[in-house]
Design a protein around this motif. Structure first.
Motif, PDB file in Angstrom:
ATOM      1  N   TYR A  21      -1.539   4.656  -1.311  1.00 56.90           N
ATOM      2  CA  TYR A  21      -0.750   5.889  -1.323  1.00 56.90           C
ATOM      3  C   TYR A  21      -1.425   6.884  -0.387  1.00 56.90           C
ATOM      4  CZ  TYR A  21       1.315   4.022  -5.620  1.00 56.90           C
ATOM      5  OH  TYR A  21       1.953   3.230  -6.544  1.00 56.90           O
ATOM      6  N   PHE A  42       9.598   6.895  -6.318  1.00 59.87           N
ATOM      7  CA  PHE A  42       8.482   6.502  -7.171  1.00 59.87           C
ATOM      8  C   PHE A  42       8.927   6.409  -8.631  1.00 59.87           C
ATOM      9  CE2 PHE A  42       5.746   8.512  -3.788  1.00 59.87           C
ATOM     10  CZ  PHE A  42       5.108   7.354  -3.410  1.00 59.87           C
ATOM     11  N   GLU A  74       4.198   5.709 -11.671  1.00 53.12           N
ATOM     12  CA  GLU A  74       3.530   6.050 -10.414  1.00 53.12           C
ATOM     13  C   GLU A  74       3.333   7.557 -10.295  1.00 53.12           C
ATOM     14  OE1 GLU A  74       4.627   3.047  -6.880  1.00 53.12           O
ATOM     15  OE2 GLU A  74       6.393   3.865  -7.928  1.00 53.12           O
ATOM     16  N   ASP A  91       0.485   8.734 -12.436  1.00 54.23           N
ATOM     17  CA  ASP A  91      -0.796   8.364 -11.821  1.00 54.23           C
ATOM     18  C   ASP A  91      -1.094   9.236 -10.594  1.00 54.23           C
ATOM     19  OD1 ASP A  91      -1.077   6.386 -13.730  1.00 54.23           O
ATOM     20  OD2 ASP A  91      -0.489   4.745 -12.382  1.00 54.23           O
TER      21      ASP A  91
END
Length: 86
Positions: free
Chosen positions: A10, A52, A56, A59
Protein backbone atom coordinates in the motif's frame (compact mmCIF):
# COMPACT_ATOMS: atom_id res chain seq x y z
CA UNK A 1 2.96 12.24 -6.34
CA UNK A 2 5.41 12.41 -3.47
CA UNK A 3 5.54 9.04 -1.69
CA UNK A 4 5.71 9.06 2.10
CA UNK A 5 6.09 5.31 2.68
CA UNK A 6 4.94 1.86 1.53
CA UNK A 7 3.31 -0.67 3.84
CA UNK A 8 2.64 -4.21 2.56
CA UNK A 9 2.24 -2.94 -0.99
CA UNK A 10 0.00 0.00 0.00
CA UNK A 11 1.56 3.28 -1.11
CA UNK A 12 0.94 6.26 1.20
CA UNK A 13 1.36 9.55 -0.66
CA UNK A 14 -0.02 13.00 -1.37
CA UNK A 15 -0.46 14.87 -4.62
CA UNK A 16 1.90 17.78 -5.25
CA UNK A 17 -1.14 19.94 -6.13
CA UNK A 18 -3.59 19.49 -3.25
CA UNK A 19 -6.01 22.26 -4.12
CA UNK A 20 -6.11 26.01 -4.03
CA UNK A 21 -6.51 26.90 -1.28
CA UNK A 22 -4.50 24.00 0.10
CA UNK A 23 -6.63 21.31 1.75
CA UNK A 24 -5.87 20.31 5.35
CA UNK A 25 -3.27 17.60 5.91
CA UNK A 26 -4.31 14.23 4.52
CA UNK A 27 -2.83 11.15 2.93
CA UNK A 28 -3.87 9.07 -0.07
CA UNK A 29 -3.35 5.30 -0.11
CA UNK A 30 -3.26 3.25 -3.30
CA UNK A 31 -2.88 -0.41 -4.08
CA UNK A 32 -3.78 -1.61 -7.54
CA UNK A 33 -6.93 0.17 -8.65
CA UNK A 34 -8.10 0.91 -5.07
CA UNK A 35 -7.63 4.36 -3.58
CA UNK A 36 -8.51 5.94 -0.23
CA UNK A 37 -8.02 9.33 1.38
CA UNK A 38 -7.57 9.89 5.11
CA UNK A 39 -7.64 13.22 6.95
CA UNK A 40 -4.65 13.45 9.30
CA UNK A 41 -5.04 15.67 12.35
CA UNK A 42 -5.11 14.81 16.03
CA UNK A 43 -6.84 11.65 14.85
CA UNK A 44 -6.97 9.94 11.46
CA UNK A 45 -10.33 9.59 9.73
CA UNK A 46 -11.50 8.28 6.39
CA UNK A 47 -12.41 10.92 3.82
CA UNK A 48 -13.02 8.77 0.72
CA UNK A 49 -12.71 5.20 -0.49
CA UNK A 50 -12.79 3.56 -3.88
CA UNK A 51 -12.34 -0.19 -3.79
CA UNK A 52 -10.88 -1.08 -0.41
CA UNK A 53 -12.73 -3.49 1.90
CA UNK A 54 -13.81 -2.50 5.41
CA UNK A 55 -11.01 -4.68 6.82
CA UNK A 56 -8.40 -3.00 4.63
CA UNK A 57 -9.67 0.44 5.59
CA UNK A 58 -9.49 -0.43 9.27
CA UNK A 59 -5.91 -1.65 8.87
CA UNK A 60 -4.91 1.36 6.74
CA UNK A 61 -6.41 3.80 9.24
CA UNK A 62 -4.42 2.13 12.01
CA UNK A 63 -1.20 2.33 9.97
CA UNK A 64 -1.86 5.99 9.12
CA UNK A 65 -2.53 6.75 12.77
CA UNK A 66 0.70 5.03 13.82
CA UNK A 67 2.58 7.13 11.25
CA UNK A 68 0.66 10.40 11.54
CA UNK A 69 3.71 12.36 12.74
CA UNK A 70 5.71 11.14 9.74
CA UNK A 71 2.81 12.01 7.41
CA UNK A 72 2.39 15.50 8.90
CA UNK A 73 6.14 16.15 8.75
CA UNK A 74 6.36 15.18 5.06
CA UNK A 75 3.23 17.22 4.25
CA UNK A 76 4.42 20.34 6.05
CA UNK A 77 7.94 20.13 4.68
CA UNK A 78 6.74 19.80 1.08
CA UNK A 79 3.98 22.41 1.11
CA UNK A 80 5.83 25.02 3.18
CA UNK A 81 8.84 24.73 0.90
CA UNK A 82 6.75 24.99 -2.27
CA UNK A 83 4.62 27.89 -1.02
CA UNK A 84 7.84 29.92 -0.54
CA UNK A 85 8.89 29.36 -4.15
CA UNK A 86 5.69 30.91 -5.59
Amino acid sequence: MPKIFVYNGYRFFYFSNEGNPLEPCHVHVRKGESLAKFWVGETVSLADNIGFSAKELSDLCKVANENKDKIKEAWNEFFKRNSKSK
